[in-house]
Design an enzyme around this catalytic site. Structure first.
Site, PDB file in Angstrom:
ATOM      1  N   GLU A 290       0.819  -1.207   0.000  1.00  0.00           N
ATOM      2  CA  GLU A 290       0.000   0.000   0.000  1.00  0.00           C
ATOM      3  C   GLU A 290       0.857   1.264   0.000  1.00  0.00           C
ATOM      4  O   GLU A 290       0.482   2.278  -0.593  1.00  0.00           O
ATOM      5  CB  GLU A 290      -0.942   0.000   1.212  1.00  0.00           C
ATOM      6  CG  GLU A 290      -2.121  -0.945   1.100  1.00  0.00           C
ATOM      7  CD  GLU A 290      -1.734  -2.409   1.277  1.00  0.00           C
ATOM      8  OE1 GLU A 290      -2.505  -3.287   0.851  1.00  0.00           O
ATOM      9  OE2 GLU A 290      -0.643  -2.667   1.853  1.00  0.00           O
TER      10      GLU A 290
ATOM     11  N   HIS B 164      -9.589  -6.637   9.008  1.00  0.00           N
ATOM     12  CA  HIS B 164     -10.272  -6.452   7.727  1.00  0.00           C
ATOM     13  C   HIS B 164     -11.708  -5.939   7.905  1.00  0.00           C
ATOM     14  O   HIS B 164     -12.496  -5.995   6.972  1.00  0.00           O
ATOM     15  CB  HIS B 164     -10.334  -7.780   6.948  1.00  0.00           C
ATOM     16  CG  HIS B 164      -8.999  -8.338   6.582  1.00  0.00           C
ATOM     17  ND1 HIS B 164      -8.186  -8.943   7.507  1.00  0.00           N
ATOM     18  CD2 HIS B 164      -8.340  -8.401   5.391  1.00  0.00           C
ATOM     19  CE1 HIS B 164      -7.077  -9.353   6.897  1.00  0.00           C
ATOM     20  NE2 HIS B 164      -7.149  -9.028   5.624  1.00  0.00           N
TER      21      HIS B 164
ATOM     22  N   PHE C 182      -8.746  -3.062   1.785  1.00  0.00           N
ATOM     23  CA  PHE C 182      -9.395  -2.909   3.087  1.00  0.00           C
ATOM     24  C   PHE C 182      -8.897  -1.633   3.763  1.00  0.00           C
ATOM     25  O   PHE C 182      -7.690  -1.362   3.787  1.00  0.00           O
ATOM     26  CB  PHE C 182      -9.124  -4.115   3.982  1.00  0.00           C
ATOM     27  CG  PHE C 182      -9.745  -5.381   3.462  1.00  0.00           C
ATOM     28  CD1 PHE C 182     -11.060  -5.706   3.768  1.00  0.00           C
ATOM     29  CD2 PHE C 182      -9.024  -6.236   2.643  1.00  0.00           C
ATOM     30  CE1 PHE C 182     -11.644  -6.864   3.277  1.00  0.00           C
ATOM     31  CE2 PHE C 182      -9.595  -7.397   2.144  1.00  0.00           C
ATOM     32  CZ  PHE C 182     -10.905  -7.715   2.457  1.00  0.00           C
ATOM     33  N   ALA C 183      -9.826  -0.874   4.329  1.00  0.00           N
ATOM     34  CA  ALA C 183      -9.477   0.407   4.927  1.00  0.00           C
ATOM     35  C   ALA C 183      -8.496   0.266   6.074  1.00  0.00           C
ATOM     36  O   ALA C 183      -7.717   1.177   6.350  1.00  0.00           O
ATOM     37  CB  ALA C 183     -10.747   1.118   5.414  1.00  0.00           C
ATOM     38  N   ASP C 184      -8.520  -0.887   6.748  1.00  0.00           N
ATOM     39  CA  ASP C 184      -7.586  -1.113   7.852  1.00  0.00           C
ATOM     40  C   ASP C 184      -6.131  -0.979   7.397  1.00  0.00           C
ATOM     41  O   ASP C 184      -5.252  -0.653   8.199  1.00  0.00           O
ATOM     42  CB  ASP C 184      -7.785  -2.516   8.429  1.00  0.00           C
ATOM     43  CG  ASP C 184      -9.233  -2.838   8.715  1.00  0.00           C
ATOM     44  OD1 ASP C 184      -9.622  -2.862   9.886  1.00  0.00           O
ATOM     45  OD2 ASP C 184      -9.991  -3.066   7.741  1.00  0.00           O
ATOM     46  N   PHE C 185      -5.886  -1.206   6.102  1.00  0.00           N
ATOM     47  CA  PHE C 185      -4.512  -1.199   5.600  1.00  0.00           C
ATOM     48  C   PHE C 185      -3.948   0.208   5.406  1.00  0.00           C
ATOM     49  O   PHE C 185      -2.788   0.350   4.996  1.00  0.00           O
ATOM     50  CB  PHE C 185      -4.426  -1.958   4.275  1.00  0.00           C
ATOM     51  CG  PHE C 185      -4.827  -3.404   4.361  1.00  0.00           C
ATOM     52  CD1 PHE C 185      -4.976  -4.046   5.580  1.00  0.00           C
ATOM     53  CD2 PHE C 185      -5.071  -4.129   3.205  1.00  0.00           C
ATOM     54  CE1 PHE C 185      -5.364  -5.380   5.654  1.00  0.00           C
ATOM     55  CE2 PHE C 185      -5.456  -5.459   3.269  1.00  0.00           C
ATOM     56  CZ  PHE C 185      -5.598  -6.088   4.491  1.00  0.00           C
TER      57      PHE C 185
END
Length: 333
Positions: free
Chosen positions: A70, A139, A93-96
């Site tokens: 990312e 995730h 995934f926004a968590d990344f």
């Protein structure tokens, strides 16, 4: 850019949120050769098949697979945006965003400021967020408030197909970096979407999805559907006005204040941790500028301050739903 979203004379087509985002991307790729898509597995349409078919239509020069990095994706996109392209980056995934937070916070958000406005970064970062599919803690987070806190980045979170298409088009055309959050559980939500490629949804403009007189509910993403269902259930007992903010930053504070001045009440439903979140920002703005309109303390509906569990029963226990919204509505009445 024409905003004809609510114009009944505009031709529409029934689409899902997934289809609406894809169609918006397709139209902008056709309209502007500087638009490019970056992401993991773009050849196959990425994790949730939002971009399925676009690689075949536009080829490897416009749509590019990237390494599983990312930081590399966003860093490269910032550079290309600053030098003349309009990249759309898919982060899965926004968590990344934790992996590329420096590229978001210090590069994308601050480049225009640090170069005195001489360099623009017309970049869109797409990220899927939210729980509900047992994807476990890394995730399933809803982290849009974290990015909305950063000066220099616009943040949108559509809840309907029409908003999804209109906002992805407007985001791509923006001269500022935009974070575009997609809730993974509403990709199959369907609705009428304008087919005219000139129709967009302005960033920073909310929508009254259901007029009401007694309670104002500001609801995002998945919880907009829950709020609409509760408004239907309570019809005849409590008249609920449901507002979809669509943009988290900039926020359409004026529309929310106008609604609260009418109803005297406020409920904020957002699938993010309750503490220090989007809920608190809405409450603060209403208290600062509309305190004397309030007849009851505002209520927050969100996730407890905990990571999202993997086990379905535990995940179900902590994710907010329609029953939580109904209890909040009844508290302010």
């Amino acid at each position: 850019m024409e905003n004809a979203e609510n114009d009944t004379t505009v031709a529409t087509e029934t689409m899902t949120v997934r289809e609406a985002i894809r169609e918006g991307l397709r139209e902008e790729l056709h309209a502007d050769e500087s638009v490019m898509l970056y992401g993991q597995d773009e050849e196959s349409g990425e994790s949730f098949e939002v971009t399925a078919g676009l690689y075949e239509d536009f080829g490897g020069q416009r749509i590019r697979n990237t390494p599983i990095s990312e930081a590399a994706q966003v860093g490269a996109a910032v550079g290309t945006a600053a030098t003349g392209t309009r990249p759309v980056v898919e982060l899965s995934f926004a968590d990344f965003i934790g992996v590329c937070f420096d590229q978001i916070m210090n590069q994308a958000a601050k480049t225009q400021y640090m170069f005195g406005g001489e360099v623009e970064v017309p970049l869109v970062l797409r990220a899927t967020e939210g729980g509900g599919v047992s994807a476990a803690a890394q995730h399933s987070g809803t982290v849009h408030t974290l990015v909305a806190h950063l000066p220099g980045i616009k943040v949108v979170a559509p809840s309907t197909p029409a908003a999804a298409k209109g906002l992805i088009k407007e985001s791509i055309r923006s001269q500022d970096p935009v974070m575009f959050f997609e809730n993974k559980t509403i990709y199959e939500r369907s609705g009428e979407v304008p087919t005219d490629s000139s129709v967009t949804v302005p960033i920073g403009e909310a929508s009254i999805e259901r007029p009401g007189e007694d309670v104002t509910v500001v609801a995002t993403q998945r919880l907009l559907g829950e709020a609409m269902s509760i408004a239907d259930r309570l019809d005849g007992d409590i008249s609920v006005e449901v507002i979809d903010p669509r943009s988290l930053y900039p926020l359409d504070t004026e529309m929310i204040l106008d609604s609260v001045s009418k109803t005297g009440t406020l409920v904020i439903a957002d699938e993010s941790p309750v503490s220090y979140g989007f809920h608190a920002e809405v409450v603060s703005r209403v208290v600062e500028d509309g305190f004397f309109s309030l007849d009851a303390p505002p209520q927050r509906v969100g996730v407890p301050d905990t990571p999202i569990p993997f086990a379905p029963n535990l995940e179900h226990e902590i994710l907010p739903d329609g029953d939580d919204i109904e209890r909040a509505v009844r508290r302010v009445r």
